[in-house]
Design a protein around this motif. Sequence first.
Motif, short mmCIF file in Angstrom:
data_model
loop_
_atom_site.label_atom_id
_atom_site.label_comp_id
_atom_site.label_asym_id
_atom_site.label_seq_id
_atom_site.Cartn_x
_atom_site.Cartn_y
_atom_site.Cartn_z
N GLY A 8 0.20 -0.93 0.30
CA GLY A 8 0.39 -0.29 0.04
C GLY A 8 0.71 1.58 0.28
O GLY A 8 0.22 2.36 -0.11
N GLY A 9 2.37 0.87 0.24
CA GLY A 9 3.12 2.44 -0.22
C GLY A 9 2.97 3.15 -1.48
O GLY A 9 2.23 2.67 -2.43
N GLY A 10 3.53 4.46 -1.10
CA GLY A 10 3.79 4.88 -2.94
C GLY A 10 4.06 6.00 -2.23
O GLY A 10 4.73 7.05 -1.45
N LEU A 11 3.31 6.83 -3.69
CA LEU A 11 4.41 8.59 -3.60
C LEU A 11 2.30 8.91 -3.67
O LEU A 11 1.43 9.05 -4.42
N VAL A 12 2.08 10.29 -2.83
CA VAL A 12 0.94 11.11 -2.71
C VAL A 12 1.03 12.64 -2.59
O VAL A 12 2.70 12.71 -2.60
N GLN A 13 0.11 12.83 -3.08
CA GLN A 13 0.39 15.13 -2.58
C GLN A 13 -0.13 15.84 -1.08
O GLN A 13 -0.43 14.27 -1.29
N PRO A 14 0.70 16.14 -1.17
CA PRO A 14 0.07 16.67 0.49
C PRO A 14 -1.25 16.29 0.20
O PRO A 14 -1.89 16.61 -0.52
N GLN A 113 8.96 -5.37 6.02
CA GLN A 113 10.73 -5.45 4.70
C GLN A 113 10.60 -4.33 5.16
O GLN A 113 11.13 -3.55 4.67
N GLY A 114 8.84 -3.23 4.96
CA GLY A 114 9.14 -2.06 5.09
C GLY A 114 8.20 -1.28 3.62
O GLY A 114 8.10 -1.77 2.85
N THR A 115 7.26 -0.73 3.12
CA THR A 115 6.73 -0.02 2.32
C THR A 115 7.33 0.99 2.44
O THR A 115 7.06 2.22 3.97
N GLN A 116 7.91 2.24 1.68
CA GLN A 116 8.04 3.93 1.66
C GLN A 116 6.79 4.69 1.62
O GLN A 116 6.16 4.17 0.08
N VAL A 117 6.69 5.30 2.02
CA VAL A 117 5.64 6.56 1.67
C VAL A 117 5.93 7.86 1.50
O VAL A 117 7.37 8.22 2.11
N THR A 118 5.81 8.09 -0.09
CA THR A 118 6.19 10.01 0.26
C THR A 118 5.34 10.45 -0.61
O THR A 118 4.61 10.37 -0.87
N VAL A 119 5.61 11.94 0.62
CA VAL A 119 3.78 12.83 0.25
C VAL A 119 5.14 14.24 0.04
O VAL A 119 6.39 14.31 0.16
N SER A 120 4.78 13.72 -1.92
CA SER A 120 5.61 14.82 -2.43
C SER A 120 4.71 16.04 -2.92
O SER A 120 3.26 15.07 -4.14
N SER A 121 4.58 17.42 -3.84
CA SER A 121 3.77 17.59 -4.80
C SER A 121 4.70 17.41 -6.01
O SER A 121 4.08 18.16 -7.68
#
Length: 121
Positions: A8-14, A113-121
């Motif tokens: 469920g991790g991933g890249l999402v906007q603020p 194992q961990g999942t990356q969550v990145t919050v960025s525009s």
Amino acid sequence: QVQLVESGGGLVQPGGSLRLSCAASGSIFRINAMGWYRQAPGKERELVARITSRDSTNYADSVKGRFTISRDSAKNTVYLQMNSLKPQDTAVYYCNAVIATATSSPQYSYWGQGTQVTVSS
């Protein structure tokens, strides 16, 4: 042997939302608690949210009102619904479970194992 598999991790906007899932499998007699921790670059791993077998929950102050932890005991799965995400939520998110593998065994702590969550525009 116990395995925790996160998704469920991933890249999402603020301001956006993500939902993390973590399924436990293997030699499980009883899951006493499951939770989510996160670690940002250069920082220590910190508790985000935790839920016990009695559905008692606790949250980091920084996520209260925005994140919700829940579980499906039939599926040995814990979820983290993350709303109103901020750039400072960016981190690797780790699932943790405290599990007894037999009736008389002590409980042990297991990690995904961990999942990356990145919050960025």
